[in-house]
Write an enzyme that holds these catalytic residues in place. Structure first.
Site, PDB file in Angstrom:
ATOM      1  CG  ASP A  32      -2.067   0.963   1.102  1.00  0.00           C
ATOM      2  OD1 ASP A  32      -3.221   0.494   1.025  1.00  0.00           O
ATOM      3  OD2 ASP A  32      -1.826   2.188   1.074  1.00  0.00           O
ATOM      4  CB  ILE A  33       0.740   4.272  -2.152  1.00  0.00           C
ATOM      5  CG1 ILE A  33       1.811   5.184  -2.708  1.00  0.00           C
ATOM      6  CG2 ILE A  33      -0.521   5.042  -1.801  1.00  0.00           C
ATOM      7  CD1 ILE A  33       1.447   5.777  -4.065  1.00  0.00           C
ATOM      8  CG  ASN A  88     -12.056  -0.917   3.842  1.00  0.00           C
ATOM      9  OD1 ASN A  88     -12.363  -1.382   4.928  1.00  0.00           O
ATOM     10  ND2 ASN A  88     -10.920  -0.292   3.632  1.00  0.00           N
ATOM     11  N   GLY A  94     -16.287   2.234   3.776  1.00  0.00           N
ATOM     12  CA  GLY A  94     -15.059   3.023   3.712  1.00  0.00           C
ATOM     13  C   GLY A  94     -14.189   2.721   2.505  1.00  0.00           C
ATOM     14  CD  GLN A  95     -14.705  -0.879  -2.485  1.00  0.00           C
ATOM     15  OE1 GLN A  95     -15.857  -1.170  -2.181  1.00  0.00           O
ATOM     16  NE2 GLN A  95     -14.038  -1.500  -3.433  1.00  0.00           N
ATOM     17  CG  HIS A 101      -8.540  -3.463  -2.468  1.00  0.00           C
ATOM     18  ND1 HIS A 101      -9.467  -2.691  -3.137  1.00  0.00           N
ATOM     19  CD2 HIS A 101      -8.309  -2.827  -1.299  1.00  0.00           C
ATOM     20  CE1 HIS A 101      -9.764  -1.625  -2.407  1.00  0.00           C
ATOM     21  NE2 HIS A 101      -9.078  -1.694  -1.280  1.00  0.00           N
ATOM     22  CG  LEU A 102      -8.896  -9.832   0.243  1.00  0.00           C
ATOM     23  CD1 LEU A 102      -8.537 -11.280   0.579  1.00  0.00           C
ATOM     24  CD2 LEU A 102     -10.221  -9.456   0.882  1.00  0.00           C
ATOM     25  CG  HIS A 103      -6.727  -3.096   3.051  1.00  0.00           C
ATOM     26  ND1 HIS A 103      -6.036  -1.916   2.906  1.00  0.00           N
ATOM     27  CD2 HIS A 103      -7.923  -2.899   2.448  1.00  0.00           C
ATOM     28  CE1 HIS A 103      -6.779  -1.040   2.260  1.00  0.00           C
ATOM     29  NE2 HIS A 103      -7.936  -1.608   1.965  1.00  0.00           N
TER      30      HIS A 103
HETATM   31  P1  5GP Z   1      -9.837   1.048   0.290  1.00  0.00           P
HETATM   32  O1  5GP Z   1     -10.263   2.145   1.201  1.00  0.00           O
HETATM   33  O2  5GP Z   1     -10.434   1.210  -1.084  1.00  0.00           O
HETATM   34  O3  5GP Z   1     -10.047  -0.311   0.867  1.00  0.00           O
HETATM   35  O4  5GP Z   1      -8.265   1.181   0.201  1.00  0.00           O
HETATM   36  C1  5GP Z   1      -7.566   1.586  -0.928  1.00  0.00           C
HETATM   37  C2  5GP Z   1      -6.099   1.555  -0.560  1.00  0.00           C
HETATM   38  O5  5GP Z   1      -5.341   1.726  -1.740  1.00  0.00           O
HETATM   39  C3  5GP Z   1      -5.660   2.674   0.392  1.00  0.00           C
HETATM   40  O6  5GP Z   1      -5.095   2.081   1.566  1.00  0.00           O
HETATM   41  C4  5GP Z   1      -4.629   3.467  -0.395  1.00  0.00           C
HETATM   42  O7  5GP Z   1      -3.534   3.900   0.389  1.00  0.00           O
HETATM   43  C5  5GP Z   1      -4.205   2.483  -1.465  1.00  0.00           C
HETATM   44  N1  5GP Z   1      -3.816   3.097  -2.725  1.00  0.00           N
HETATM   45  C6  5GP Z   1      -4.505   4.043  -3.433  1.00  0.00           C
HETATM   46  N2  5GP Z   1      -3.866   4.357  -4.567  1.00  0.00           N
HETATM   47  C7  5GP Z   1      -2.742   3.593  -4.589  1.00  0.00           C
HETATM   48  C8  5GP Z   1      -1.662   3.483  -5.523  1.00  0.00           C
HETATM   49  O8  5GP Z   1      -1.620   4.128  -6.578  1.00  0.00           O
HETATM   50  N3  5GP Z   1      -0.681   2.594  -5.217  1.00  0.00           N
HETATM   51  C9  5GP Z   1      -0.699   1.849  -4.080  1.00  0.00           C
HETATM   52  N4  5GP Z   1       0.326   1.017  -3.880  1.00  0.00           N
HETATM   53  N5  5GP Z   1      -1.702   1.923  -3.179  1.00  0.00           N
HETATM   54  C10 5GP Z   1      -2.707   2.796  -3.427  1.00  0.00           C
END
Ligand code: 5GP
Ligand code: ZN
Length: 114
Positions: A32-33, A88, A94-95, A101-103
């Protein structure tokens, strides 16, 4: 959001850079970035579907594979004392990125958020 504009589809296609931890023909895993924990991976199917609510019976094996891979990748990345898997889904979930995707979060606490 079309596949053309989807951030994770662009990462899958190699149009945007990512720090990869795993890849095969149907799945990509990268860091994650904006990590919320010392280890913070995103497990992303290469096929675009927005949320778990959009998954179908044909995705059952892939989703199971992702869950079984999570502990291995967490451990490989140094999360040797436990980890968390988070999905999420939708606005109240909170998506932020509407490509399923899975964190996978781990490493020594405290973590930044979640
Ligand atoms: P969500 O809230 O949709 O479950 O989480 C999306 C996740 O994607 C966030 O934790 C965010 O930091 C990560 N993310 C968003 N854009 C990028 C990107 O361009 N590269 C990477 N590696 N992670 C990203
Ligand atoms: Zn996508």
């Amino acid at each position: 959001m079309s596949d053309a504009d989807c951030i994770f589809c662009r990462i899958v296609r190699g149009e945007l850079p990512s720090k990869k931890a795993y890849e095969d023909d149907e799945l990509i895993v990268f860091h994650d970035i904006n990590p919320a924990a010392p280890v913070h991976l995103l497990m992303v199917p290469k096929e675009h579907f927005a949320t778990l609510a959009d998954a179908r019976a044909e995705h059952e094996r892939l989703l199971g594979k992702m869950l079984l891979l999570a502990p291995r990748l967490a451990r490989e990345q140094g999360a040797t004392n436990g980890f968390r898997v988070v999905a999420n889904n939708g606005p109240d979930g909170g998506q932020e990125v509407y490509h399923l995707h899975l964190h996978v979060l781990g490493g020594p606490r405290p973590w930044k958020r979640l």
